[in-house]
Design a protein around this motif. Sequence first.
Motif, PDB file in Angstrom:
ATOM      1  N   LEU A  35       8.514  10.342  -9.788  1.00 20.69           N
ATOM      2  CA  LEU A  35       9.252  11.847  -9.955  1.00 20.69           C
ATOM      3  C   LEU A  35      10.054  12.682  -8.835  1.00 20.69           C
ATOM      4  O   LEU A  35       9.308  12.161  -7.847  1.00 20.69           O
ATOM      5  N   PRO A  36      10.245  13.749  -8.657  1.00 18.60           N
ATOM      6  CA  PRO A  36      10.024  14.539  -7.831  1.00 18.60           C
ATOM      7  C   PRO A  36       8.946  14.479  -6.871  1.00 18.60           C
ATOM      8  O   PRO A  36       8.684  15.123  -7.108  1.00 18.60           O
ATOM      9  N   GLY A  37       9.792  13.910  -5.472  1.00 20.34           N
ATOM     10  CA  GLY A  37       8.513  14.176  -4.461  1.00 20.34           C
ATOM     11  C   GLY A  37       7.187  13.139  -4.632  1.00 20.34           C
ATOM     12  O   GLY A  37       6.580  12.674  -4.304  1.00 20.34           O
ATOM     13  N   LEU A  38       7.255  12.240  -5.597  1.00 25.65           N
ATOM     14  CA  LEU A  38       6.572  11.124  -6.280  1.00 25.65           C
ATOM     15  C   LEU A  38       7.192  10.023  -6.623  1.00 25.65           C
ATOM     16  O   LEU A  38       7.075   9.824  -7.706  1.00 25.65           O
ATOM     17  N   THR A  39       5.581   9.278  -6.512  1.00 26.20           N
ATOM     18  CA  THR A  39       6.361   7.467  -7.205  1.00 26.20           C
ATOM     19  C   THR A  39       4.896   7.358  -7.335  1.00 26.20           C
ATOM     20  O   THR A  39       4.157   7.096  -6.221  1.00 26.20           O
ATOM     21  N   LEU A  40       4.950   6.757  -8.491  1.00 25.90           N
ATOM     22  CA  LEU A  40       3.674   6.086  -9.363  1.00 25.90           C
ATOM     23  C   LEU A  40       3.504   4.487  -9.569  1.00 25.90           C
ATOM     24  O   LEU A  40       3.607   4.200 -10.398  1.00 25.90           O
ATOM     25  N   ASN A  41       2.352   3.747  -9.474  1.00 21.97           N
ATOM     26  CA  ASN A  41       2.834   2.324  -9.758  1.00 21.97           C
ATOM     27  C   ASN A  41       1.732   2.421 -10.836  1.00 21.97           C
ATOM     28  O   ASN A  41       0.547   3.283 -10.776  1.00 21.97           O
ATOM     29  N   VAL A  42       1.627   2.413 -12.100  1.00 21.56           N
ATOM     30  CA  VAL A  42       1.279   1.937 -13.494  1.00 21.56           C
ATOM     31  C   VAL A  42       0.828   0.602 -14.124  1.00 21.56           C
ATOM     32  O   VAL A  42       1.537  -0.261 -14.083  1.00 21.56           O
ATOM     33  N   ARG A  43      -0.240   0.625 -14.336  1.00 18.60           N
ATOM     34  CA  ARG A  43      -0.267  -0.900 -14.956  1.00 18.60           C
ATOM     35  C   ARG A  43      -1.007  -0.228 -16.051  1.00 18.60           C
ATOM     36  O   ARG A  43      -1.668   0.705 -16.798  1.00 18.60           O
ATOM     37  N   TYR A  57      -6.466   6.055 -18.007  1.00 20.23           N
ATOM     38  CA  TYR A  57      -7.692   5.864 -16.265  1.00 20.23           C
ATOM     39  C   TYR A  57      -7.486   5.976 -14.792  1.00 20.23           C
ATOM     40  O   TYR A  57      -6.432   5.506 -14.555  1.00 20.23           O
ATOM     41  N   VAL A  58      -7.910   6.316 -13.869  1.00 21.74           N
ATOM     42  CA  VAL A  58      -8.013   7.413 -12.440  1.00 21.74           C
ATOM     43  C   VAL A  58      -9.217   6.567 -12.505  1.00 21.74           C
ATOM     44  O   VAL A  58     -10.500   6.647 -12.265  1.00 21.74           O
ATOM     45  N   HIS A  59      -8.766   5.730 -10.995  1.00 29.28           N
ATOM     46  CA  HIS A  59     -10.288   5.168  -9.996  1.00 29.28           C
ATOM     47  C   HIS A  59     -10.235   6.622  -9.006  1.00 29.28           C
ATOM     48  O   HIS A  59     -10.205   7.055  -8.606  1.00 29.28           O
ATOM     49  N   GLY A  60     -11.762   5.591  -8.462  1.00 31.55           N
ATOM     50  CA  GLY A  60     -12.015   6.699  -7.171  1.00 31.55           C
ATOM     51  C   GLY A  60     -11.213   6.228  -5.902  1.00 31.55           C
ATOM     52  O   GLY A  60     -10.135   5.836  -5.458  1.00 31.55           O
ATOM     53  N   ALA A  83      -3.370   2.774 -16.784  1.00 30.67           N
ATOM     54  CA  ALA A  83      -3.928   3.069 -15.406  1.00 30.67           C
ATOM     55  C   ALA A  83      -3.452   3.536 -14.073  1.00 30.67           C
ATOM     56  O   ALA A  83      -1.852   2.423 -13.636  1.00 30.67           O
ATOM     57  N   LEU A  84      -3.027   4.290 -13.542  1.00 30.12           N
ATOM     58  CA  LEU A  84      -2.674   4.499 -12.220  1.00 30.12           C
ATOM     59  C   LEU A  84      -3.146   4.405 -11.110  1.00 30.12           C
ATOM     60  O   LEU A  84      -4.875   4.241 -10.369  1.00 30.12           O
ATOM     61  N   ASP A  85      -1.682   4.235  -9.791  1.00 33.91           N
ATOM     62  CA  ASP A  85      -2.860   3.447  -8.684  1.00 33.91           C
ATOM     63  C   ASP A  85      -2.286   5.600  -8.099  1.00 33.91           C
ATOM     64  O   ASP A  85      -1.058   6.121  -8.154  1.00 33.91           O
ATOM     65  N   LEU A  86      -3.453   6.900  -7.895  1.00 37.79           N
ATOM     66  CA  LEU A  86      -3.347   7.512  -6.977  1.00 37.79           C
ATOM     67  C   LEU A  86      -2.515   7.228  -6.138  1.00 37.79           C
ATOM     68  O   LEU A  86      -2.617   6.167  -5.237  1.00 37.79           O
ATOM     69  N   SER A  92       0.808   2.504  -4.966  1.00 39.40           N
ATOM     70  CA  SER A  92       1.519   3.927  -4.930  1.00 39.40           C
ATOM     71  C   SER A  92       1.811   4.486  -3.451  1.00 39.40           C
ATOM     72  O   SER A  92       0.583   4.452  -2.726  1.00 39.40           O
ATOM     73  N   PRO A  93       3.197   4.751  -3.205  1.00 38.02           N
ATOM     74  CA  PRO A  93       3.361   5.177  -1.630  1.00 38.02           C
ATOM     75  C   PRO A  93       2.174   6.818  -1.369  1.00 38.02           C
ATOM     76  O   PRO A  93       2.130   7.451  -2.598  1.00 38.02           O
TER      77      PRO A  93
END
Length: 350
Positions: A35-43, A57-60, A83-86, A92-93
Amino acid sequence: MSSTDLPESSTAAAPLPLVSAVRVAEGEQLRTVSLPGLTLNVRSRPPAQQGLPPALYVHGLGGSSQNWSALMPLLDGVVDSEALDLPGFGDSPPPDDGNYSVTGHARAVIRHLDAAGRGPVHLFGNSLGGAVSTRVAAVRPDLVRTLTLVSPALPELRVQKTAIPTGLLAIPGVASLFAKLSRDWTAEQRTRGVTGLCYGDPGRVSEEGFRAAVEEMERRLELPYFWDAMTRSARGIVDAYTLGGQHGLWKQAERVLAPTLLVYGGRDQLVSFRMARKASAAFRDSRLLALPDAGHVAMMEYPEEVAEAFLGLVQTHAPLSAHPPAQAASPAEATAHADPHTETHTETRS
């Protein structure tokens, strides 16, 4: 003092990432969302059938999407799980704008859901992810079918002593000092410290799972942005705790319309079990799952119990789960948390 001389309590207090047994569990898939300015790893797990309602699902703090790998397969056939990596965690960088606040993380979740068109979802959050999910549910109720919060990081006036080291990360310079003091600690020592802090019973982690967690710890400590992401996210939690008025997390909890499942562990060293009563009163349509022997990550220690409680929530609110609950908040706002120790049980409040 060398790492071999450190007492068990010292390593247990170390605010380091909680990692799971494997990078990719059987049946899981990974993908990258740009996404613009954002890259997410999704499981994700391929849905057992078409047309299942989506779940996210969102981790801690310090965690990753792997923290949900024990729970997700138990919900196959019920939801379509992702589930995503914040930003800055897992694979996720860091975000381009360096925003690790609770609002910044909530914005990342919202942007992902909007871009994917997956809403409304059954939204799950643990710890920091619980605070993030609470904010998402409050400002974008159109994106949330139900809300499941496992030890959510909602403001506490009297913080447990065992949670203080993690909170200290928010103070400038503490993370770099801790990194220097712990430079001789092995990945195995760090991992034992984390499991001792986050699990009610560290013995529930298998030997194979522990070795895999050590390898993951080694990988993540090599990331150049690791401490920055931890520090800024911890600071974001503290900042959210001090925010008052309508943007305070407890005020936002009161505004959540989605049916809510609250999961608290009696042996949680990071979020006090006594907060279960306050959370039950704050969320207007809530039920409580109390797990006396669980620690901070009940979805990893007791995934079957959490899955069963979630299924009960969905069955009770089946009509609500089929439709978006109410209108979204304004765009400006959308961008701008009992003591039943004696037995495992659920309580319903409407």
